[in-house]
Design a protein around this motif. Structure first.
Motif, PDB file in Angstrom:
ATOM      1  N   ALA A   1       0.913  -1.238   0.078  1.00  0.00           N
ATOM      2  CA  ALA A   1      -0.072   0.120  -0.013  1.00  0.00           C
ATOM      3  C   ALA A   1       0.793   1.309   0.035  1.00  0.00           C
ATOM      4  CB  ALA A   1      -0.921  -0.016   1.097  1.00  0.00           C
ATOM      5  N   ASN A   2       2.120   1.293  -0.117  1.00  0.00           N
ATOM      6  CA  ASN A   2       2.958   2.328  -0.602  1.00  0.00           C
ATOM      7  C   ASN A   2       3.033   2.808  -1.979  1.00  0.00           C
ATOM      8  OD1 ASN A   2       3.570   2.568   2.233  1.00  0.00           O
ATOM      9  ND2 ASN A   2       5.378   1.091   2.081  1.00  0.00           N
ATOM     10  N   ILE A   3       3.169   4.130  -1.902  1.00  0.00           N
ATOM     11  CA  ILE A   3       3.607   4.661  -3.362  1.00  0.00           C
ATOM     12  C   ILE A   3       4.577   3.994  -4.348  1.00  0.00           C
ATOM     13  CG2 ILE A   3       3.776   6.619  -4.797  1.00  0.00           C
ATOM     14  CD1 ILE A   3       2.440   8.498  -2.674  1.00  0.00           C
ATOM     15  N   GLN A   4       4.650   3.378  -5.207  1.00  0.00           N
ATOM     16  CA  GLN A   4       5.626   2.795  -5.844  1.00  0.00           C
ATOM     17  C   GLN A   4       6.539   3.830  -6.690  1.00  0.00           C
ATOM     18  OE1 GLN A   4       4.507  -0.482  -8.459  1.00  0.00           O
ATOM     19  NE2 GLN A   4       6.770  -1.296  -8.562  1.00  0.00           N
ATOM     20  N   TYR A   5       5.812   4.546  -7.310  1.00  0.00           N
ATOM     21  CA  TYR A   5       6.563   5.858  -8.154  1.00  0.00           C
ATOM     22  C   TYR A   5       5.705   7.014  -7.882  1.00  0.00           C
ATOM     23  CZ  TYR A   5       8.470   1.840 -10.668  1.00  0.00           C
ATOM     24  OH  TYR A   5       9.164   0.691 -11.120  1.00  0.00           O
ATOM     25  N   ASP A   6       6.600   7.977  -7.321  1.00  0.00           N
ATOM     26  CA  ASP A   6       6.125   9.233  -7.268  1.00  0.00           C
ATOM     27  C   ASP A   6       5.626  10.133  -8.679  1.00  0.00           C
ATOM     28  OD1 ASP A   6       5.160  11.559  -5.878  1.00  0.00           O
ATOM     29  OD2 ASP A   6       7.221  12.504  -5.541  1.00  0.00           O
ATOM     30  N   PHE A   7       4.813  10.807  -8.527  1.00  0.00           N
ATOM     31  CA  PHE A   7       4.299  11.600  -9.940  1.00  0.00           C
ATOM     32  C   PHE A   7       4.904  13.017  -9.690  1.00  0.00           C
ATOM     33  CE2 PHE A   7       0.811  12.881  -7.871  1.00  0.00           C
ATOM     34  CZ  PHE A   7       0.259  14.162  -8.655  1.00  0.00           C
ATOM     35  N   THR A   8       4.940  13.806 -10.683  1.00  0.00           N
ATOM     36  CA  THR A   8       5.164  15.220 -10.731  1.00  0.00           C
ATOM     37  C   THR A   8       4.422  15.866 -11.769  1.00  0.00           C
ATOM     38  OG1 THR A   8       7.460  14.856 -10.059  1.00  0.00           O
ATOM     39  CG2 THR A   8       7.048  16.996 -10.991  1.00  0.00           C
ATOM     40  N   GLY A   9       3.456  16.835 -11.644  1.00  0.00           N
ATOM     41  CA  GLY A   9       2.889  17.574 -12.328  1.00  0.00           C
ATOM     42  C   GLY A   9       3.205  19.186 -11.985  1.00  0.00           C
ATOM     43  N   LYS A  10       4.268  19.631 -12.950  1.00  0.00           N
ATOM     44  CA  LYS A  10       4.638  20.933 -12.378  1.00  0.00           C
ATOM     45  C   LYS A  10       4.701  21.720 -13.695  1.00  0.00           C
ATOM     46  CE  LYS A  10       6.644  19.996  -8.111  1.00  0.00           C
ATOM     47  NZ  LYS A  10       7.769  20.308  -6.991  1.00  0.00           N
ATOM     48  N   LEU A  11       4.745  23.097 -13.585  1.00  0.00           N
ATOM     49  CA  LEU A  11       4.749  23.921 -14.624  1.00  0.00           C
ATOM     50  C   LEU A  11       6.198  24.129 -15.253  1.00  0.00           C
ATOM     51  CD1 LEU A  11       2.417  26.928 -14.007  1.00  0.00           C
ATOM     52  CD2 LEU A  11       1.974  25.139 -15.440  1.00  0.00           C
TER      53      LEU A  11
ATOM     54  N   GLN B   1      -0.135  39.085 -20.978  1.00  0.00           N
ATOM     55  CA  GLN B   1       1.108  39.295 -20.285  1.00  0.00           C
ATOM     56  C   GLN B   1       2.320  38.518 -20.769  1.00  0.00           C
ATOM     57  OE1 GLN B   1       1.435  37.704 -16.270  1.00  0.00           O
ATOM     58  NE2 GLN B   1       2.695  39.235 -15.675  1.00  0.00           N
ATOM     59  N   THR B   2       3.328  39.078 -20.852  1.00  0.00           N
ATOM     60  CA  THR B   2       4.636  38.029 -21.334  1.00  0.00           C
ATOM     61  C   THR B   2       5.302  38.066 -20.158  1.00  0.00           C
ATOM     62  OG1 THR B   2       4.361  38.931 -23.480  1.00  0.00           O
ATOM     63  CG2 THR B   2       6.402  37.881 -22.874  1.00  0.00           C
ATOM     64  N   VAL B   3       5.691  36.757 -19.578  1.00  0.00           N
ATOM     65  CA  VAL B   3       6.532  36.795 -18.286  1.00  0.00           C
ATOM     66  C   VAL B   3       7.167  35.621 -18.333  1.00  0.00           C
ATOM     67  CG1 VAL B   3       4.659  35.422 -17.313  1.00  0.00           C
ATOM     68  CG2 VAL B   3       6.390  36.666 -15.793  1.00  0.00           C
ATOM     69  N   ASN B   4       8.812  35.600 -18.062  1.00  0.00           N
ATOM     70  CA  ASN B   4       9.454  34.738 -18.067  1.00  0.00           C
ATOM     71  C   ASN B   4      10.324  34.840 -16.688  1.00  0.00           C
ATOM     72  OD1 ASN B   4       9.417  33.201 -20.690  1.00  0.00           O
ATOM     73  ND2 ASN B   4       9.414  35.324 -21.381  1.00  0.00           N
ATOM     74  N   ARG B   5      10.701  33.361 -16.123  1.00  0.00           N
ATOM     75  CA  ARG B   5      11.577  33.395 -15.015  1.00  0.00           C
ATOM     76  C   ARG B   5      12.918  34.144 -15.360  1.00  0.00           C
ATOM     77  NH1 ARG B   5      14.363  27.548 -14.025  1.00  0.00           N
ATOM     78  NH2 ARG B   5      14.878  27.017 -16.058  1.00  0.00           N
ATOM     79  N   PHE B   6      13.424  34.749 -14.256  1.00  0.00           N
ATOM     80  CA  PHE B   6      14.570  35.468 -14.446  1.00  0.00           C
ATOM     81  C   PHE B   6      14.225  36.567 -14.725  1.00  0.00           C
ATOM     82  CE2 PHE B   6      16.446  31.090 -15.385  1.00  0.00           C
ATOM     83  CZ  PHE B   6      16.639  30.916 -13.995  1.00  0.00           C
ATOM     84  N   ASP B   7      12.914  37.132 -15.013  1.00  0.00           N
ATOM     85  CA  ASP B   7      12.488  38.605 -15.487  1.00  0.00           C
ATOM     86  C   ASP B   7      13.045  39.439 -14.261  1.00  0.00           C
ATOM     87  OD1 ASP B   7      11.925  37.969 -17.879  1.00  0.00           O
ATOM     88  OD2 ASP B   7       9.872  38.102 -17.595  1.00  0.00           O
TER      89      ASP B   7
ATOM     90  N   LEU C   1       0.915  34.615 -12.622  1.00  0.00           N
ATOM     91  CA  LEU C   1      -0.099  34.219 -11.664  1.00  0.00           C
ATOM     92  C   LEU C   1       0.588  32.853 -11.023  1.00  0.00           C
ATOM     93  CD1 LEU C   1      -2.960  34.044 -10.866  1.00  0.00           C
ATOM     94  CD2 LEU C   1      -3.615  32.558 -13.024  1.00  0.00           C
ATOM     95  N   LEU C   2       1.239  32.060 -11.839  1.00  0.00           N
ATOM     96  CA  LEU C   2       1.718  30.677 -11.175  1.00  0.00           C
ATOM     97  C   LEU C   2       3.342  30.754 -11.836  1.00  0.00           C
ATOM     98  CD1 LEU C   2      -1.077  28.301 -12.154  1.00  0.00           C
ATOM     99  CD2 LEU C   2      -0.500  29.501  -9.878  1.00  0.00           C
ATOM    100  N   PRO C   3       4.193  30.446 -10.818  1.00  0.00           N
ATOM    101  CA  PRO C   3       5.682  30.763 -11.202  1.00  0.00           C
ATOM    102  C   PRO C   3       6.136  29.363 -11.855  1.00  0.00           C
ATOM    103  CG  PRO C   3       5.571  30.022  -9.014  1.00  0.00           C
ATOM    104  CD  PRO C   3       4.128  30.314  -9.410  1.00  0.00           C
ATOM    105  N   TYR C   4       7.251  29.530 -12.616  1.00  0.00           N
ATOM    106  CA  TYR C   4       8.089  28.360 -13.364  1.00  0.00           C
ATOM    107  C   TYR C   4       7.922  27.118 -12.190  1.00  0.00           C
ATOM    108  CZ  TYR C   4      11.609  25.467 -15.349  1.00  0.00           C
ATOM    109  OH  TYR C   4      12.167  24.637 -15.854  1.00  0.00           O
ATOM    110  N   GLY C   5       7.587  25.936 -12.199  1.00  0.00           N
ATOM    111  CA  GLY C   5       7.876  24.867 -11.504  1.00  0.00           C
ATOM    112  C   GLY C   5       6.751  24.735 -10.661  1.00  0.00           C
ATOM    113  N   PHE C   6       5.743  25.415 -10.517  1.00  0.00           N
ATOM    114  CA  PHE C   6       4.454  25.391  -9.649  1.00  0.00           C
ATOM    115  C   PHE C   6       3.554  24.060 -10.061  1.00  0.00           C
ATOM    116  CE2 PHE C   6       0.081  25.934  -9.001  1.00  0.00           C
ATOM    117  CZ  PHE C   6      -0.081  26.124  -7.694  1.00  0.00           C
TER     118      PHE C   6
END
Length: 257
Positions: A3-13, A23-29, A35-40
């Motif tokens: 009943a443990n998680i065998q593989y973690d999942f990732t859902g990130k921007l 709006q034009t926006v990029n990380r390191f600006d 609204l939501l940062p890179y990697g959210f």
């Protein structure tokens, strides 16, 4: 099995999610305010997205169009812009222009200098037939600008001779199988050309509403710009483009209700 998680999942921007549609926006600006940062996002190790960032439960779905950001589509600016191709036309005949000169019976074409070498072109018609130049694409292109922003097609031209007959600027959305004239319109700019001192470069603007009012479907454009005349004339062109908030005023700006 345990009943443990065998593989973690990732859902990130993999990009920064903008606050607005414009709006034009990029990380390191320097001023980074998405609204939501890179990697959210989430993984099994993170229980809630709200733990990462405070986000309203009632985000607006209203989109406001920034008139200053309506895209300016270049057709010609020293050279032909993709996806357009350039042709000399005489009645039903046409010849694609792939070099610095060309000719068909009744019309000649050659590149000329405005600011730098060969950044414009000149057409000369002899009045023996209806002839001109046309830009087109092999496929229909979506140029459905928000007409409330009053976009216009703007050409930078120089009159090198007298203008004694109509000079039509045409746009059409007819493809294979469509009846000729079923989706095209033209506007006579002879009066505007006559108002330009001979030898002087000048912008002429035509509201796209003029073409839309005559049945041109802006989301199905095949030819965004053609210019032709049955009269004898010499005319140079250095740019053809779509713009919003056009600055050209007076008789050189053709407005439609």
């Amino acid at each position: 099995a345990n009943a443990n998680i065998q593989y973690d999942f990732t859902g990130k921007l993999s990009f920064s999610w903008p606050k607005t549609a414009t709006q034009t926006v990029n990380r390191f600006d320097e001023d980074y305010q998405p609204l939501l940062p890179y990697g959210f996002g989430l993984s099994y190790q993170e229980k809630s997205a709200s733990e990462q960032i405070e986000l309203s439960d009632n985000l607006s779905e209203h989109m406001e169009v920034d008139g200053g950001m309506v895209k300016n589509t270049i057709i010609f600016s020293g050279k032909v812009a993709k996806p357009w191709r350039m042709f000399l036309t005489v009645m039903d005949n046409q010849s694609e222009l792939l070099s610095n000169s060309g000719a068909l019976p009744g019309i000649t074409y050659r590149t000329v200098d405005k600011v730098v070498q060969e950044d414009a072109f000149r057409i000369e018609t002899d009045g023996s037939t209806t002839a001109g130049v046309r830009f087109s694409s092999s496929f229909r292109e979506d140029l459905a600008f928000d007409l409330k922003q009053k976009p216009a097609i703007v050409m930078t031209v120089k009159r090198d001779s007298a203008i004694d007959k109509a000079v039509a600027v045409e746009m059409h959305c007819e493809s294979l199988g469509d009846a000729l004239g079923s989706c095209r319109a033209n506007i006579d700019i002879a009066q505007q050309l006559q108002a330009i001192p001979q030898g002087q470069w000048q912008d002429i603007a035509i509201d796209l509403q003029c073409f839309a009012d005559k049945g041109v479907q802006m989301d199905k454009i095949v030819s965004p710009f053609a210019l032709y005349s049955s009269g004898a004339m010499k005319l140079s062109i250095s740019a053809v483009r779509f713009e919003s908030q056009v600055q050209t005023n007076g008789p050189l700006h053709i407005e439609c209700s």
